[in-house]
Design a protein around this motif. Sequence first.
Motif, PDB file in Angstrom:
ATOM      1  N   GLN A 138      -1.489  18.750  -9.877  1.00 18.70           N
ATOM      2  CA  GLN A 138      -2.750  19.481  -9.711  1.00 18.70           C
ATOM      3  C   GLN A 138      -3.694  18.763  -8.740  1.00 18.70           C
ATOM      4  N   ALA A 139      -3.779  17.434  -8.906  1.00 16.73           N
ATOM      5  CA  ALA A 139      -4.684  16.670  -8.029  1.00 16.73           C
ATOM      6  C   ALA A 139      -4.204  16.748  -6.580  1.00 16.73           C
ATOM      7  N   PHE A 140      -2.903  16.699  -6.423  1.00 16.49           N
ATOM      8  CA  PHE A 140      -2.357  16.747  -5.060  1.00 16.49           C
ATOM      9  C   PHE A 140      -2.650  18.099  -4.394  1.00 16.49           C
ATOM     10  N   GLN A 141      -2.618  19.163  -5.200  1.00 16.56           N
ATOM     11  CA  GLN A 141      -2.944  20.491  -4.658  1.00 16.56           C
ATOM     12  C   GLN A 141      -4.349  20.483  -4.056  1.00 16.56           C
ATOM     13  N   LYS A 142      -5.239  19.743  -4.692  1.00 14.20           N
ATOM     14  CA  LYS A 142      -6.633  19.744  -4.229  1.00 14.20           C
ATOM     15  C   LYS A 142      -6.878  18.756  -3.095  1.00 14.20           C
ATOM     16  N   PHE A 143      -6.274  17.581  -3.210  1.00 13.82           N
ATOM     17  CA  PHE A 143      -6.681  16.501  -2.297  1.00 13.82           C
ATOM     18  C   PHE A 143      -5.600  16.032  -1.328  1.00 13.82           C
ATOM     19  N   GLY A 144      -4.390  16.464  -1.547  1.00 21.24           N
ATOM     20  CA  GLY A 144      -3.314  16.046  -0.648  1.00 21.24           C
ATOM     21  C   GLY A 144      -3.223  14.533  -0.550  1.00 21.24           C
ATOM     22  N   ARG A 145      -3.086  14.052   0.659  1.00 22.20           N
ATOM     23  CA  ARG A 145      -2.866  12.619   0.882  1.00 22.20           C
ATOM     24  C   ARG A 145      -4.023  11.740   0.389  1.00 22.20           C
ATOM     25  N   SER A 146      -5.214  12.305   0.314  1.00 20.66           N
ATOM     26  CA  SER A 146      -6.343  11.458  -0.106  1.00 20.66           C
ATOM     27  C   SER A 146      -6.470  11.370  -1.630  1.00 20.66           C
TER      28      SER A 146
END
Length: 509
Positions: free
Chosen positions: A481-489
């Motif tokens: 879920q976090a990756f969906q929002k922030f990607g590499r950051s």
Amino acid sequence: MQGFKEVNAPTITPPLSQPKRSKKRHTNLTLDKMMEKFLQQSMDTDEKFYRFEEQRLKIEDKRREAEHARELQMLQMLGQMLAGISSTVSQRSQSIPASPPRRANHRSYADNFNYNAMTATLSPPIVIERSFSLHRTHTLKDMENIFQLVRNVIPPLTGKKHKGQDGRIGIVGGCREYTGAPYFAAITALKVGADLSHVFCTKDAATVIKSYSPELIVHPVLDSPNAIHEVEKWLPRLHSVVIGPGLGRDEVLLENAKGIIEKSKVKGIPIIIDADGLWLISQQPSLIQGYQRAILTPNYMEFSRLYEAMLRDPVDSSDHHGCVLRLSQAMGNLTVVQKGERDLISDGEKAWSTVVDSLLYKDELHHALGSLSTMTLLTETYPDCEDCPLAGKNKSILHVLFTKHKEKAVSVKYFCDGHVLVCSHEGSSRRCGGQGDLLSGSLGVMAHWAFVAGAEKTNGQNPFLVAAFGACSLTRQSNHQAFQKFGRSMTASDMISEVGTAFNKLFET
Ligand SMILES: NC(=O)C1=CN([C@@H]2O[C@H](COP(=O)(O)OP(=O)(O)OC[C@H]3O[C@@H](n4cnc5c(N)ncnc54)[C@H](O)[C@@H]3O)[C@@H](O)[C@H]2O)[C@@H](O)CC1
Ligand SMILES: Nc1ncnc2c1ncn2[C@@H]1O[C@H](COP(=O)(O)OP(=O)(O)OP(=O)(O)O)[C@@H](O)[C@H]1O
């Protein structure tokens, strides 16, 4: 291999090779030079290590691909053979009455072949049973069953409880260098649903950790002369302890962690050991060996260290399942969670298959299965795994057991040396530091929940396996879920913000 991304990343030109110098530092040129030389050498060594790792991983990837292709080829061959058998058998046995309907609870590679036509016409039956662990990954249904067990152990939210009933978790770790790790673990425990989360850390780390979060109870005792006693006072109030996040490797702190583990064992408290706690265990395995209320959560490096310490052999990269199983058994059937692209979970227990897949004639089956080199054929009857002469001797976890029924028929049972749960729930390709701390914090809570829930709720499964599966899937879902929002950051803090919704998505629906 996603997990190695940070290792493989191109080396950023290190600022250390051209340090900014103050006027004062110019006065001590020799020392400065020596420092520079030393740092340069250490960076060179690092670089060499990473280059070597990169090459090793590439080779391993290639080997895996080849292995996978070989397996596929064999399965295709088996399919073709069985299809041939099927047509011969149908022609030969048209007058034989139909067999009773079969259960088909699990999909296996066998599902790719059309067994139905042939099984409907065969009698007496030859039964193929196969192990849960035969899967490379679990089917959706298998996964759903384990999720259901996790849901079963989650305590309901009611107005009748008092503060503390749903979990009082202790995190032992946090020193001058590492203040983030114990914070991540402790706050995750709260977000998952524990009522109280304590951190036992050094004096230096305590103020910093407190400033991150007023929700945490922070005890600056880990480097005090009577640290063990200070923590022991709290143990009766704790439901589980997580030892290691941000502990560091200072001898005094490790010695204190050792004392806390010993005291926790005496009280029968579930212990999760992670990070530098695992470093301690790899130096002194007997400290936790045989304590089956312990869960070890090694990452790749930690696993290798432990495995070599216990089995006096390097990790066999062609047999991850077998390695997890062997480590767990060597540790006295502790639950081991090997974190990685797929999380492998085992308590070293042996498991038999129970699922009927198909019916075949003996001779044809011998012929067909004989082409699969990973399988072992037995022609005797062995009532259970303990009696099987191959169990434990063969490195592969997969065996095949033939049992004679009648003159022409045998039952065929696939089984493995042990049970390895695989959590391959979708995460992401981002591997920022702190993800393992989320896992150990959530496992602290879930281990307590599963432990008190009782065997009925876990369907007779070891509660720590259920807890480990729950914590792994939650960590991976939060990561996703976090990756969906922030990607590499994306960072560990972003994952923590997702724990609540991830939990709802997985377990409250
Ligand atoms: N913000 C913080 O305070 C954090 C502190 N941490 C703490 O840092 C301490 C040391 O942890 P480490 O994990 O660095 O220690 P290790 O000594 O176990 O790891 C050594 C190195 O192995 C590398 N590695 C990891 N996975 C690998 C893989 N699959 N293949 C090849 N190399 C791999 C890592 O990059 C690491 O530099 C622990 O106490 C830990 O809890 C970490 O939890 C990260 C966050
Ligand atoms: N290659 C990967 N692909 C997907 N998920 C992964 C991968 N590697 C690890 N994970 C997930 O991240 C979680 C933490 O594992 P990781 O290996 O990052 O732990 P760690 O190195 O101990 O973490 P920390 O930085 O906190 O010390 C695991 O539960 C796993 O689910």
